[in-house]
Enzyme design. Structure first.
Site, short mmCIF file in Angstrom:
data_model
loop_
_atom_site.label_atom_id
_atom_site.label_comp_id
_atom_site.label_asym_id
_atom_site.label_seq_id
_atom_site.Cartn_x
_atom_site.Cartn_y
_atom_site.Cartn_z
N GLU A 111 31.98 45.71 59.12
CA GLU A 111 32.98 44.71 58.71
C GLU A 111 34.13 44.71 59.69
OE1 GLU A 111 34.09 45.21 54.63
OE2 GLU A 111 32.31 44.20 53.90
N HIS A 222 42.71 36.90 51.57
CA HIS A 222 41.38 36.89 52.19
C HIS A 222 41.25 35.60 52.97
CE1 HIS A 222 37.13 37.21 52.92
NE2 HIS A 222 37.17 38.44 52.45
N ARG A 266 42.41 40.99 58.90
CA ARG A 266 42.39 39.91 57.92
C ARG A 266 43.62 39.01 57.98
NH1 ARG A 266 39.80 42.39 52.39
NH2 ARG A 266 37.70 42.16 53.18
N HIS A 327 44.10 38.11 47.68
CA HIS A 327 42.91 38.95 47.50
C HIS A 327 43.23 40.37 47.06
CE1 HIS A 327 38.79 40.05 48.02
NE2 HIS A 327 39.03 40.89 49.01
N ARG A 362 45.30 46.43 54.12
CA ARG A 362 44.13 47.25 53.76
C ARG A 362 42.97 46.99 54.71
NH1 ARG A 362 39.53 45.92 49.62
NH2 ARG A 362 39.89 43.94 50.65
C1 LIG Z 1 36.03 38.92 44.97
C2 LIG Z 1 36.44 40.31 45.40
C3 LIG Z 1 35.70 41.00 46.35
C4 LIG Z 1 36.07 42.28 46.75
N1 LIG Z 1 35.27 42.96 47.63
C5 LIG Z 1 35.56 44.26 47.91
C6 LIG Z 1 34.68 45.05 48.69
O1 LIG Z 1 33.63 44.59 49.14
N2 LIG Z 1 35.02 46.34 48.94
C7 LIG Z 1 36.18 46.90 48.46
O2 LIG Z 1 36.45 48.08 48.72
N3 LIG Z 1 37.03 46.16 47.69
C8 LIG Z 1 36.73 44.88 47.40
N4 LIG Z 1 37.58 44.15 46.62
C9 LIG Z 1 38.77 44.81 46.06
C10 LIG Z 1 38.34 45.76 44.96
O3 LIG Z 1 37.37 45.13 44.16
C11 LIG Z 1 39.50 46.16 44.07
O4 LIG Z 1 40.62 46.53 44.83
C12 LIG Z 1 39.11 47.33 43.19
O5 LIG Z 1 37.91 47.05 42.54
C13 LIG Z 1 40.21 47.63 42.18
O6 LIG Z 1 39.71 48.55 41.27
P1 LIG Z 1 40.64 49.06 40.10
O7 LIG Z 1 39.82 49.98 39.27
O8 LIG Z 1 41.90 49.57 40.65
O9 LIG Z 1 41.04 47.75 39.28
P2 LIG Z 1 40.11 46.57 38.59
O10 LIG Z 1 38.72 46.76 39.03
O11 LIG Z 1 40.77 45.34 38.86
O12 LIG Z 1 40.23 46.97 37.07
C14 LIG Z 1 41.43 46.77 36.35
C15 LIG Z 1 41.13 46.90 34.87
O13 LIG Z 1 42.34 46.96 34.12
C16 LIG Z 1 42.23 46.13 32.96
N5 LIG Z 1 43.58 45.76 32.54
C17 LIG Z 1 44.50 45.09 33.26
N6 LIG Z 1 45.62 44.91 32.52
C18 LIG Z 1 45.40 45.49 31.32
C19 LIG Z 1 46.17 45.63 30.12
N7 LIG Z 1 47.39 45.10 29.99
N8 LIG Z 1 45.63 46.28 29.07
C20 LIG Z 1 44.38 46.80 29.15
N9 LIG Z 1 43.60 46.68 30.25
C21 LIG Z 1 44.10 46.04 31.32
C22 LIG Z 1 41.39 44.97 33.47
O14 LIG Z 1 40.85 44.22 32.43
C23 LIG Z 1 40.34 45.72 34.31
O15 LIG Z 1 39.35 46.26 33.47
C24 LIG Z 1 37.23 42.87 46.20
C25 LIG Z 1 37.98 42.17 45.26
C26 LIG Z 1 37.60 40.90 44.85
C27 LIG Z 1 38.41 40.19 43.82
#
Ligand SMILES: Cc1cc2nc3c(=O)[nH]c(=O)nc-3n(C[C@H](O)[C@H](O)[C@H](O)COP(=O)(O)OP(=O)(O)OC[C@H]3O[C@@H](n4cnc5c(N)ncnc54)[C@H](O)[C@@H]3O)c2cc1C
Length: 503
Positions: A111, A222, A266, A327, A362
């Site tokens: 990437e 993005h 990016r 993003h 990032r």
């Molecule tokens: C389309 C897309 C593609 C991506 N591709 C990549 C990739 O290829 N590689 C990579 O490394 N990263 C990628 N990313 C970024 C990566 O997905 C995220 O940064 C990462 O998954 C974040 O993980 P997290 O566990 O911190 O949060 P999330 O996975 O966002 O989880 C947050 C959780 O908190 C919950 N929540 C939020 N507020 C509350 C509340 N008030 N009460 C209770 N629950 C709540 C939500 O419902 C969710 O379950 C991508 C992101 C997107 C959107």
């Protein structure tokens, strides 16, 4: 009473909850505001950046991450990520994540801004869903108390310590330690790749509770989302495989912008596209993947292929329209290397946190890895008293600026707030736009939180103001933060910013 309350069901929260549950005698509750599968994690496509082959090194992964971070990444936080990455990924595999395999080895993609092929993927371009599904299956088999469709509204602070959280249903949960894993805030902007749940709730709660947040001016846009409603992501990996960006006349305009053209960092690609779109009256640019062939595209990128086709386009035969979209949030609740925040009892992991690892920008595919690595570390910090105490601000972390929460005017609708943020605190910013936005946000009241949407709107309003305040304070351009009135980086400002709420 629970020992550990985890808020959020992405890779960070799921990892933390499962690791905590594996320790003897630890009671864990995981709360998530929608169903377990609603998260940024689920939608991640490209993959996980990690060193898994003899021709790659941790030092190289560190170096690439530091370059992307534009002089602002915290060296130690990056070292931890890259060095502990292989073990954390093995942990994912042990928990049932099936990464794609080629000739009996883990398949590795390239990437942008990675100097080696080190991106593991699963289900082609369904990496996040594969990780989340495997961890959710484990969670359902564990002793973790799971509460879906349960919205956390605020943190409970007693005597300066976080002791639990209040819920929208009127209840509350007490805990010895609260782990915020609530993800990002893409819904600050009208064009975002993030799902509807990404409304900055955890960051807003932490700010209201008095925690320090950092680097909120740094948002990654993005470069390539499909220019259709909902802005589905067209992964960087498509460009990594050889697709190119062309203007409406079919010319490769990125060659004029950066020596790495489509594989430049990016923010450079995103601004290059935005500038080209402005030159062609707002019309989206095109991503030309025709050289890769329809069969390859369908096999390597099945999710994107299905999405593109669902919008009536055949990207094996014609270039597709793409536009930048919000993003990834580099900033967040400030933490140390063990996910501890400035408030005792409160921890933060994943996209909601800012330990300085991503700096000003990032590196692609480092954030799933962040959740997997720091989601394990936080459990050590909660349960192991030997881990070092939180250091006060050092030379690389500026004293926080202050922001307020409430205004007295009418509240902004979500659409108005998003447009305000896109115009004033989007891909490019300047003092006048930011000052006007700050004044408008400062006048607008935070809405009463009575249902999920109004809680989210109140949170977006708080986060928006803190983002604008931070963007105004950083009078330089660096990584994801581009000021047209200060277009160069200022070496004297290579420090993390901070923001706290005053009452
Ligand atoms: C389309 C897309 C593609 C991506 N591709 C990549 C990739 O290829 N590689 C990579 O490394 N990263 C990628 N990313 C970024 C990566 O997905 C995220 O940064 C990462 O998954 C974040 O993980 P997290 O566990 O911190 O949060 P999330 O996975 O966002 O989880 C947050 C959780 O908190 C919950 N929540 C939020 N507020 C509350 C509340 N008030 N009460 C209770 N629950 C709540 C939500 O419902 C969710 O379950 C991508 C992101 C997107 C959107």
């Amino acid at each position: 009473m629970t020992h550990i309350l985890v808020i959020g069901s992405g890779v960070a929260g799921l990892t933390a909850a499962l690791d905590a549950d594996s320790r003897p005698g630890v009671e864990v509750t995981l709360v998530t505001k929608a169903t377990l599968d609603q998260s940024n994690t689920w939608y991640a496509q490209g993959g996980v950046a990690v060193v898994t082959s003899a021709d790659d090194t941790v030092a190289s992964h560190v170096a690439d991450t530091l370059v992307a971070g534009a002089g602002l990444s915290d060296d130690e936080a990056v070292e931890v990520l890259c060095a502990e990455g292989p073990e954390a990924v093995q942990h994912l595999i042990d928990r049932g994540v099936l990464f794609d395999v080629h000739d009996g080895q883990l398949a590795r993609g390239l990437e942008a801004a990675h100097s080696h092929e080190r991106i593991l993927h699963a289900g082609g371009d369904a990496t996040g869903a594969a990780i989340a599904a495997a961890l959710i299956a484990r969670l359902r088999d564990s002793d973790v108390v799971i509460r879906e469709n349960t919205m956390v509204v605020d943190l409970v602070v007693e005597g300066g310590r976080v002791t639990g959280a209040t819920l929208l249903d009127g209840g509350s949960i007490e805990a010895d330690a609260v782990v915020l894993a609530t993800g990002g805030a893409g819904q600050l902007y009208p064009y975002t790749t993030n799902p509807a749940v990404a409304t900055g709730d955890g960051l807003a709660m932490a700010l209201r509770a008095g925690a320090v947040a950092s680097d909120l001016e740094f948002y990654q846009f993005h470069p390539t989302s499909l220019a259709v409603p909902g802005n589905p992501l067209v992964s960087e990996a498509v460009r990594g495989e050889g697709a190119v960006l062309v203007d409406r006349d079919g010319r490769r305009f990125m060659l004029d912008v950066h020596p790495d053209a489509e594989l430049a960092p990016r923010d450079v690609v995103a601004r290059g596209i935005a500038a080209q779109m402005a030159r062609q009256g707002g019309e989206p640019v095109r991503l030309d993947a025709t050289g890769l062939g329809a069969a390859f595209l369908a096999e390597r990128f099945p999710t994107i292929d299905a999405t593109v086709r669902a919008h009536g386009m055949d990207w094996g035969r014609e270039p597709i329209p793409v536009t930048p979209a919000a993003h990834y949030f580099m900033g967040g609740v400030r933490t140390d290397l063990w996910a501890r925040t400035s408030l005792p009892g409160l921890f933060a992991v994943g996209e909601v946190a800012c330990n300085g690892l991503h700096g000003a920008n990032r590196l692609a595919s480092n954030s799933l890895l962040e959740g997997a690595v720091y989601g394990r570390r936080v459990v050590d910090a909660v349960l192991d008293p030997e881990v070092a105490p939180l250091e006060p601000f050092d030379a690389d972390w500026a004293e926080p600026v202050t922001t307020t929460i409430d205004g007295e005017g009418p509240s902004l609708s979500r659409a108005d707030l998003q447009q305000l943020m896109w115009d004033a605190a989007g891909l490019t910013r300047d003092a006048r736009g930011l000052e006007d936005a700050l004044a408008e946000l400062g006048r607008s009241a935070v809405r009463d939180a009575t249902d999920v949407k109004s809680v989210e709107d109140a949170n977006l309003r708080v986060v928006a103001q803190a983002v604008v305040q931070s963007a105004l304070a950083r009078r330089e351009s660096r990584g994801g933060h581009f000021r047209t009135d200060f277009p160069q980086p200022d070496p004297g400002r290579a420090v993390h910013s901070g923001v706290v709420v005053t009452r």
